[in-house]
Design a protein around this motif. Structure first.
Motif, short mmCIF file in Angstrom:
data_model
loop_
_atom_site.label_atom_id
_atom_site.label_comp_id
_atom_site.label_asym_id
_atom_site.label_seq_id
_atom_site.Cartn_x
_atom_site.Cartn_y
_atom_site.Cartn_z
N THR A 58 0.83 -1.20 0.00
CA THR A 58 0.00 0.00 0.00
C THR A 58 0.87 1.25 0.00
O THR A 58 0.62 2.18 -0.77
N SER A 75 0.89 3.74 -3.21
CA SER A 75 0.23 5.02 -2.96
C SER A 75 1.21 6.19 -3.00
O SER A 75 0.83 7.32 -3.30
N ARG A 96 -5.68 2.19 -5.45
CA ARG A 96 -6.79 2.17 -4.50
C ARG A 96 -6.53 1.20 -3.34
O ARG A 96 -6.78 1.54 -2.20
N SER A 97 -6.07 -0.03 -3.62
CA SER A 97 -5.87 -0.98 -2.52
C SER A 97 -4.99 -2.14 -2.94
O SER A 97 -4.78 -2.38 -4.13
N GLU A 122 -4.44 -6.30 -1.60
CA GLU A 122 -5.00 -7.34 -0.75
C GLU A 122 -4.23 -8.64 -0.97
O GLU A 122 -3.99 -9.03 -2.11
N TYR A 179 -1.09 -11.52 -4.43
CA TYR A 179 -1.85 -10.36 -4.00
C TYR A 179 -2.59 -9.76 -5.17
O TYR A 179 -2.26 -9.98 -6.33
N GLU A 181 -5.61 -3.03 -6.74
CA GLU A 181 -6.76 -2.37 -7.36
C GLU A 181 -6.38 -0.94 -7.71
O GLU A 181 -5.87 -0.19 -6.87
#
Length: 67
Positions: free
Chosen positions: A2, A6, A16-17, A19, A32, A35
């Motif tokens: 992240t 970012s 955005r994300s 995971e 992973y 997004e």
């Protein structure tokens, strides 16, 4: 991940994300899902900026910069 994406000058505004989808202790493998929110179709955007090699290289550059 992240923080890496970012704060990326090239991808930060689209990120955005992140995971973790699966993790294996046996092989130290992590899968992973990233997004991104991409703008309406822009010529060459998906082929260049959102290219999987480019996205991977942003992560690799971050790893190299930390060493």
């Amino acid at each position: 991940l992240t923080d890496v994406y970012s704060s990326s000058p090239a991808l930060g505004r689209y990120f955005r994300s992140a995971e973790v989808v699966s993790f294996s202790n046996e092989s130290s493998t992590v899968f992973y899902q990233l997004e991104f929110s991409v703008p309406p179709s822009t010529e060459g955007f998906m082929e260049n900026t959102m290219n999987s090699d480019f996205i991977r290289n942003v992560l690799l550059q971050n790893i190299y910069d930390e060493d």
